[in-house]
Design an enzyme around this catalytic site. Structure first.
Site, PDB file in Angstrom:
ATOM      1  N   ASN A  86      76.610 -17.729 -23.642  1.00 55.42           N
ATOM      2  CA  ASN A  86      77.162 -19.065 -23.458  1.00 55.42           C
ATOM      3  C   ASN A  86      78.392 -19.010 -22.535  1.00 55.42           C
ATOM      4  O   ASN A  86      78.770 -17.952 -22.043  1.00 55.42           O
ATOM      5  CB  ASN A  86      77.521 -19.668 -24.819  1.00 55.42           C
ATOM      6  CG  ASN A  86      77.355 -21.171 -24.852  1.00 55.42           C
ATOM      7  OD1 ASN A  86      77.619 -21.853 -23.875  1.00 55.42           O
ATOM      8  ND2 ASN A  86      76.905 -21.693 -25.986  1.00 55.42           N
ATOM      9  N   HIS A 116      94.498   1.117 -21.721  1.00 53.86           N
ATOM     10  CA  HIS A 116      95.742   1.622 -21.140  1.00 53.86           C
ATOM     11  C   HIS A 116      96.353   2.665 -22.073  1.00 53.86           C
ATOM     12  O   HIS A 116      96.222   2.570 -23.303  1.00 53.86           O
ATOM     13  CB  HIS A 116      96.727   0.480 -20.902  1.00 53.86           C
ATOM     14  CG  HIS A 116      96.202  -0.573 -19.983  1.00 53.86           C
ATOM     15  ND1 HIS A 116      96.338  -0.490 -18.617  1.00 53.86           N
ATOM     16  CD2 HIS A 116      95.511  -1.712 -20.223  1.00 53.86           C
ATOM     17  CE1 HIS A 116      95.773  -1.540 -18.054  1.00 53.86           C
ATOM     18  NE2 HIS A 116      95.257  -2.290 -19.008  1.00 53.86           N
ATOM     19  N   GLY A 143      80.892 -16.550 -31.088  1.00 54.89           N
ATOM     20  CA  GLY A 143      81.881 -17.019 -30.125  1.00 54.89           C
ATOM     21  C   GLY A 143      83.284 -16.510 -30.385  1.00 54.89           C
ATOM     22  O   GLY A 143      83.685 -16.256 -31.523  1.00 54.89           O
ATOM     23  N   THR A 166      86.627  -3.009 -32.845  1.00 55.98           N
ATOM     24  CA  THR A 166      87.381  -1.853 -32.361  1.00 55.98           C
ATOM     25  C   THR A 166      86.630  -0.538 -32.525  1.00 55.98           C
ATOM     26  O   THR A 166      87.051   0.482 -31.979  1.00 55.98           O
ATOM     27  CB  THR A 166      88.727  -1.740 -33.107  1.00 55.98           C
ATOM     28  OG1 THR A 166      88.456  -1.537 -34.503  1.00 55.98           O
ATOM     29  CG2 THR A 166      89.556  -2.999 -32.926  1.00 55.98           C
ATOM     30  N   LYS A 167      85.543  -0.557 -33.306  1.00 55.34           N
ATOM     31  CA  LYS A 167      84.770   0.674 -33.523  1.00 55.34           C
ATOM     32  C   LYS A 167      83.290   0.320 -33.637  1.00 55.34           C
ATOM     33  O   LYS A 167      82.922  -0.857 -33.746  1.00 55.34           O
ATOM     34  CB  LYS A 167      85.252   1.409 -34.772  1.00 55.34           C
ATOM     35  CG  LYS A 167      85.122   0.616 -36.068  1.00 55.34           C
ATOM     36  CD  LYS A 167      85.702   1.416 -37.235  1.00 55.34           C
ATOM     37  CE  LYS A 167      85.576   0.629 -38.549  1.00 55.34           C
ATOM     38  NZ  LYS A 167      86.124   1.398 -39.692  1.00 55.34           N
ATOM     39  N   ARG A 181      85.197  -5.472 -39.739  1.00 54.72           N
ATOM     40  CA  ARG A 181      84.702  -4.565 -40.774  1.00 54.72           C
ATOM     41  C   ARG A 181      83.328  -5.039 -41.240  1.00 54.72           C
ATOM     42  O   ARG A 181      82.993  -6.223 -41.093  1.00 54.72           O
ATOM     43  CB  ARG A 181      85.669  -4.529 -41.965  1.00 54.72           C
ATOM     44  CG  ARG A 181      87.036  -3.948 -41.633  1.00 54.72           C
ATOM     45  CD  ARG A 181      87.938  -3.972 -42.865  1.00 54.72           C
ATOM     46  NE  ARG A 181      89.204  -3.291 -42.617  1.00 54.72           N
ATOM     47  CZ  ARG A 181      90.273  -3.855 -42.070  1.00 54.72           C
ATOM     48  NH1 ARG A 181      90.216  -5.128 -41.699  1.00 54.72           N
ATOM     49  NH2 ARG A 181      91.378  -3.167 -41.890  1.00 54.72           N
TER      50      ARG A 181
END
Length: 213
Positions: A86, A116, A143, A166-167, A181
């Site tokens: 979308n 970074h 979304g 993040t994982k 999670r």
């Protein structure tokens, strides 16, 4: 391709300086292509798809990314068949973004391969890195979710809206939150419920079509 130390380091997931990448390997071309797509009439689907095929490194059958969209390079994104994203999605592809078949992406989802250094002194040297993102088959990303560098989202997984991933996401799970999670596994009962709902839809639609004749 001309030898380009920083460009090759970028694709290898190593530290690099964006300013050191040779112009012929830079991101300007992808950004120009996106600018053209975002200025096309919204109902000119055929031209949008043609330009998206030229933008991305791979663009399978029956794919569509709803403009506006944004990329860094574009050519580092490889998309399988039956893909839909979308509006307002970002593909920050300093490294590869690999997307499988039958993937659905909600509005304003961001794929960030760029990272970074944690150390501020190293970071101030304009050094950065990028790690690939992989989205396997039959994934649904809600979304406003953000997918961070190095993440793999397993087959049939669902990422709840607004998540920051993040994982890695295990296959056949629903994840959500910041950081995301596992909320629960997808169960056989889920499949049974939605298959029954789909059958009912198709039957009702068939009955309605008969009534129109």
């Amino acid at each position: 391709m001309k030898e380009d130390f920083d460009y090759q380091a970028m694709l290898a997931g190593q530290l690099y300086q964006a300013a050191g990448i040779l112009p012929e390997n830079g991101s300007a071309e992808g950004k120009k292509r996106v600018q053209e797509i975002n200025h096309l009439p919204v109902d000119d689907r055929e031209r949008i798809i043609a330009k998206e095929k030229a933008l991305f490194g791979k663009f399978g059958q029956h794919c569509f990314v709803q403009p506006p969209l944004y990329v860094d390079y574009g050519r580092h994104v490889e998309i399988g068949d039956h893909f839909y994203a979308n509006m307002d999605c970002i593909f920050l592809d300093v490294n590869k973004i690999l997307i499988g078949d039958y993937v659905m992406v909600g509005p304003r989802v961001s794929f960030y391969t760029a990272g970074h250094p944690i150390d501020s002194v190293v970071r101030s040297q304009d050094l950065e890195f990028g790690l690939p993102i992989t989205v396997e088959d039959y994934v649904w990303i809600g979304g406003n979710s953000t997918i961070l560098p190095g993440v793999t989202i397993g087959k049939h997984a669902i990422v709840a809206a607004g998540s920051v991933v993040t994982k890695d996401v295990p296959p056949n799970t629903i994840v959500g939150g910041n950081p995301a999670r596992v909320i629960r596994e997808i169960q056989p009962a889920d499949k049974e419920h939605w298959e029954t709902a789909a059958q009912l839809y198709h039957q009702k639609r068939a009955d309605w079509q008969k009534q129109q004749k």
